[in-house]
Enzyme design. Structure first.
Site, PDB file in Angstrom:
ATOM      1  CG  HIS A 153      -2.195   0.768   1.005  1.00 28.89           C
ATOM      2  ND1 HIS A 153      -2.305   1.830   0.126  1.00 28.89           N
ATOM      3  CD2 HIS A 153      -3.429   0.639   1.561  1.00 28.89           C
ATOM      4  CE1 HIS A 153      -3.538   2.310   0.153  1.00 28.89           C
ATOM      5  NE2 HIS A 153      -4.238   1.610   1.018  1.00 28.89           N
ATOM      6  CG  ASP A 392     -11.863  -8.178 -21.554  1.00 28.29           C
ATOM      7  OD1 ASP A 392     -11.440  -9.351 -21.536  1.00 28.29           O
ATOM      8  OD2 ASP A 392     -12.614  -7.741 -22.449  1.00 28.29           O
TER       9      ASP A 392
END
EC number: 2.3.1.-
Length: 449
Positions: A153, A392
């Protein structure tokens, strides 16, 4: 569900014949926003229906994407001054190939339990240089594919990490990467001359080292509190209709202010969690809400920026005030606190963080990844505007996205529902003895007062 790991390798950037390989001795210092963020890893899981690209195709796409996002192929270490920095050494991102002995349909929905941690790599940062990102691709018996990410993070926030995920999928499909990554972590956040610290940042983004003692307000890391209390996570689904009714409550009684989906849902959850915990009326409770500074800063930070640009709004109330006042009151507290984190606030933070006070006073980031019990407070990570479902790899978008198991009592994660109809899923971890009361409250609309 048995997961078998077949291989684990480091995938390094592939620059292509027309591009000279850059230096592997470059170092990128962490920005003030990176250093103020949580020093921990975050894991998420995507699931795709068959047919899915072969692992070799995914690996090749990852190598191409890493050439554009070199920080993800580097390591988190220190620079020549001993400060935390990203080492652009092209050491590579870990790529794990695994299989599951069950069909994916037999285990969905993936509940937020320890079982899901087998679908993403675990971080091993015991050495001087920590991995920045790891990926696991798991093939199920039905041909479905789970892609699990584990990322540090301090290197990037949710928006920037999501941009890299999209870049990986675009590189795999052979299309141009968009948005174009912006790697400059220095010029965006230079302090003003003269500096103007217009807000208080001690006790907000920074705290003193003396406050690091977590004594009884802690957890053993396995979902158990200091006296053996178990933390369980409940996934709440708020339909579009329910959210519309919450918004209608905000304008009841002649109220003119409109509230966002985030503000309405968080206000409702804050009240319900406070009631479920059974807090004494005089106890102060706050909700920490991550605020993205990209569009709030002037000039705006480019969407392709690869680091952290997040600070936190922290509305506060007593437990009695929160549960006895109408929902509109909690919404107003949240609305005003979020609005306060504006361009001036972000720039005040930059000026303070660069003023030398942090070093002179031995201040550390208040964002504490080791704090496992947040009561009487809560923290909200909103991923509502992050385009998870646009990923995708060439065979269609994911049908499922979920955070991993993270048993931090009071740490809420909000996601857009995969249905795409405006509904919201909230992951709510609480002590098990508080959960029944919470469930009885969270699906009920508050009464008008």
């Amino acid at each position: 569900m048995k997961i078998t790991v077949h291989s684990s390798k480091a995938v390094k950037p592939v620059y292509g014949d027309a591009v000279a390989a850059p230096s592997t001795a470059d170092v990128v210092p962490l920005s003030v926003f990176d250093r103020a963020n949580f020093d921990t890893y975050v894991s998420v899981i995507y699931a795709f229906r068959p047919p899915a690209p072969a692992n070799s195709v995914l690996e090749a796409g990852l190598a191409k994407a890493l050439a554009e996002y070199r920080e993800w192929a580097g390591r988190l270490g220190v620079d020549g001054d001993g400060d935390r920095a990203i080492l652009l050494n092209d050491a590579g991102a870990r790529f794990v190939e695994a299989t599951a002995d069950v069909t994916l349909d037999s285990v969905v929905p993936l509940e937020p339990t320890p079982r899901v941690t087998s679908l993403h790599p675990s971080a091993d940062d015991d050495g001087a240089e920590a991995e920045v990102m790891m990926v696991q691709v798991t093939r199920f018996a039905c041909g479905s594919l789970a892609v699990g990410f584990t990322a540090h993070h301090m290197v990037s926030d949710g928006r920037a990490t999501s941009n890299f995920f999209l870049a990986w999928s675009q590189a795999t499909r052979g299309v141009a990467i968009h948005p174009v990554p912006v790697h400059d972590r220095a010029s965006f956040f230079t302090p003003r001359d003269p500096p103007r610290v217009d807000y208080e940042h001690r006790g907000v983004e920074f705290k003193t080292c003396e406050k690091l003692d977590r004594n009884e307000n802690n957890d053993d890391g396995h979902g158990h509190g200091h006296d053996g209390e178990v933390v369980v996570t409940h996934k709440v689904h708020f339909s579009r209709e329910f959210i519309s009714k919450l918004k209608a409550l905000a304008s009841a009684g002649g109220g003119q202010r409109s509230y966002s989906t985030l503000q309405c849902v968080v206000a409702h959850l804050w009240r319900c969690i406070t009631m479920a915990r059974g807090l004494e009326g005089s106890v102060a409770t706050s909700v920490s809400i991550a605020v993205d500074g990209r569009a709030r800063m002037s000039p705006p930070v480019l969407d392709g920026y690869t680091g952290n640009v997040v600070l936190w709004a922290r509305p506060t109330a007593t437990a009695r005030e929160l549960v006895t006042m109408p929902l509109q009151h909690a919404m107003g507290l949240i609305n005003r606190a979020v609005a306060r984190i504006n361009d001036g606030y972000f720039k005040s933070f930059v000026d303070f963080a660069n003023s030398g006070a942090v070093e002179e006073e031995r201040l550390v980031a208040s964002a504490d990844a080791a704090e496992m019990v947040l009561s009487p407070n809560i923290e909200v990570d909103s991923w509502l505007r992050i385009p998870f479902y646009e990923l995708d790899f060439g065979s269609g978008q994911p049908f499922l996205f979920t955070p991993s198991y993270l048993p931090v009592e009071g740490l809420l994660i909000l996601l857009p529902s995969f249905s795409g109809d405006g509904s919201v899923d909230a992951y709510v971890p609480l002590f098990s003895h508080d959960m029944d009361t919470f469930k009885n409250c969270c699906y009920v609309l508050p009464e008008l007062s």
